[in-house]
Design an enzyme around this catalytic site. Structure first.
Site, short mmCIF file in Angstrom:
data_model
loop_
_atom_site.label_atom_id
_atom_site.label_comp_id
_atom_site.label_asym_id
_atom_site.label_seq_id
_atom_site.Cartn_x
_atom_site.Cartn_y
_atom_site.Cartn_z
CB ALA A 191 -1.19 -0.25 1.18
N GLY A 192 1.94 0.73 -0.37
CA GLY A 192 3.15 2.54 -0.24
C GLY A 192 3.57 3.23 1.41
CG LEU A 193 1.89 3.06 4.15
CD1 LEU A 193 0.67 2.92 5.46
CD2 LEU A 193 2.33 4.64 4.12
CG ASP A 248 10.34 2.28 0.12
OD1 ASP A 248 10.73 2.93 -0.13
OD2 ASP A 248 9.17 1.53 -1.15
CB SER A 281 4.59 -3.77 3.25
OG SER A 281 4.14 -3.69 1.99
CB SER A 282 8.41 -5.28 0.36
OG SER A 282 8.50 -4.18 -0.95
CB ALA A 283 11.30 -1.68 2.00
CB ALA A 284 9.36 -2.77 6.85
C1 MEV Z 1 7.74 3.17 -3.53
O1 MEV Z 1 7.51 3.49 -1.88
C2 MEV Z 1 8.36 4.58 -4.01
C3 MEV Z 1 8.75 4.79 -5.63
O2 MEV Z 1 9.88 5.36 -5.90
C4 MEV Z 1 9.98 3.20 -5.96
C5 MEV Z 1 11.05 3.07 -5.55
O3 MEV Z 1 11.90 4.89 -4.55
O4 MEV Z 1 11.82 2.43 -5.73
C6 MEV Z 1 7.79 4.84 -6.56
#
Ligand code: MEV
Length: 303
Positions: free
Chosen positions: A93-95, A141, A97-100
């Site tokens: 959802a853009g927060l 992230d 989660s996968s990087a965490a």
């Molecule tokens: C995703 O959270 C952020 C993007 O800029 C991709 C990235 O920075 O790797 C869309």
């Protein structure tokens, strides 16, 4: 049980442009991902992901692949461990989660193996895991997931921490539409390929908004920060990463008094963030709750 955690993140300004070397203004969330590792009771190592259960050996599952990358690096690939991954941010959802998860997994495996994990190795592993889900990660992230701070990030220079003049609270609302960061990032790449200069200029303009936003945050000029967020939303829409659901929540937030509102993360769904006049966060949040199942109020920069 061995546990490890990592932070989620919110991008205030600059998503997508950051992939092309421009700065992004972003902060960590105190919520994120927790990984528990324990001796397997099943004989066959299991991965628990919320309520779903997988076999760690599953070749096609991205999360299982991520677990194996972390295990192999820690030198415990062969041992029978159950892994539980829990998120306290909405997933996909853009927060962040996968990087965490990409940070918490190696931390948990190295702790389990009683090995120290230096920052460079963690960054490398997290990048490798992020690539399972996302073709060309900027690293933003993952760095925020590791450090939990607030700052201006570039691909080349990493994170320059920013001291905000006062703590800044933001409202997050989820559209409930999951999307793939990878698809969103490659859609922007394709549009840049097709249209060239105008798209490059949009990306540069977004970078400029991030720099101005860092300054506004240092000065405590929230009205300016809000205006920059609204302008950034327009440019993200020009890059075609907004959606009807995002636009709807953005307008609900603005109508309820938000001084700035935009998508956060890769767009196409996922979350929006809104900035309210200090003290009015709850007014904006309750307007958003009528249209979104997940609405949070949080401080920018964890914890
Ligand atoms: C995703 O959270 C952020 C993007 O800029 C991709 C990235 O920075 O790797 C869309």
């Amino acid at each position: 049980v061995t546990s490890a955690k990592a932070f989620g993140k919110i991008i205030v300004l600059g998503e997508h442009a950051v992939v092309y070397g421009e700065p992004a203004l972003a902060g960590a969330l105190s919520a994120g991902c927790v990984v528990d590792v324990e001796k397997s009771e099943h004989g066959v190592p299991h991965l628990m992901l919320d309520t779903q259960v997988f076999k760690v050996s599953d070749a096609d599952n991205g999360v299982c692949k991520a677990v194996r990358i972390a295990q192999e690096a820690a030198g415990i690939a062969a041992s029978a461990l159950d892994v539980t991954i829990r998120f306290d941010v909405p997933v996909g959802a853009g927060l962040g989660s996968s990087a965490a998860m990409s940070v918490a997994l190696p931390r948990a495996m190295f702790a389990r193996a009683d090995k120290t994990l230096d920052d460079a190795t963690l960054r490398e592993l997290s990048n490798q895991i992020e690539k399972v889900f996302h073709g060309n990660p900027s690293g933003l992230d993952a760095l925020l997931a590791m450090t939990g701070s607030l700052g201006l990030f570039t691909k080349k220079g990493g994170l320059t921490p920013i001291a905000a003049k006062q703590p800044v609270r933001v409202i997050i609302a989820d559209t409930g539409v999951q999307r793939s960061t990878q698809t969103q990032v490659s859609n922007v790449a394709a549009r840049r390929e097709r249209l060239g200069r105008p798209v490059e200029q949009t990306i540069e303009a977004i970078g400029q908004l991030s720099r101005m936003g860092a300054e506004a945050l240092q000065k405590g000029d929230l009205a300016k920060l809000g205006e920059l967020m609204n302008t950034n939303q327009g440019l993200l829409s020009a890059l075609s990463v907004s959606s009807a659901e995002i636009e709807h929540l953005v307008h609900v937030a603005r109508k309820a008094g938000a001084i700035g509102a935009k998508l956060t993360g890769a767009g196409g769904g996922g979350c929006i963030i809104a900035l309210a006049p200090p003290g009015d966060e709850e007014i904006v949040a309750s307007a958003l709750r009528k249209h979104s199942k997940t609405v949070l109020i949080t401080n920018l920069g964890a914890p």
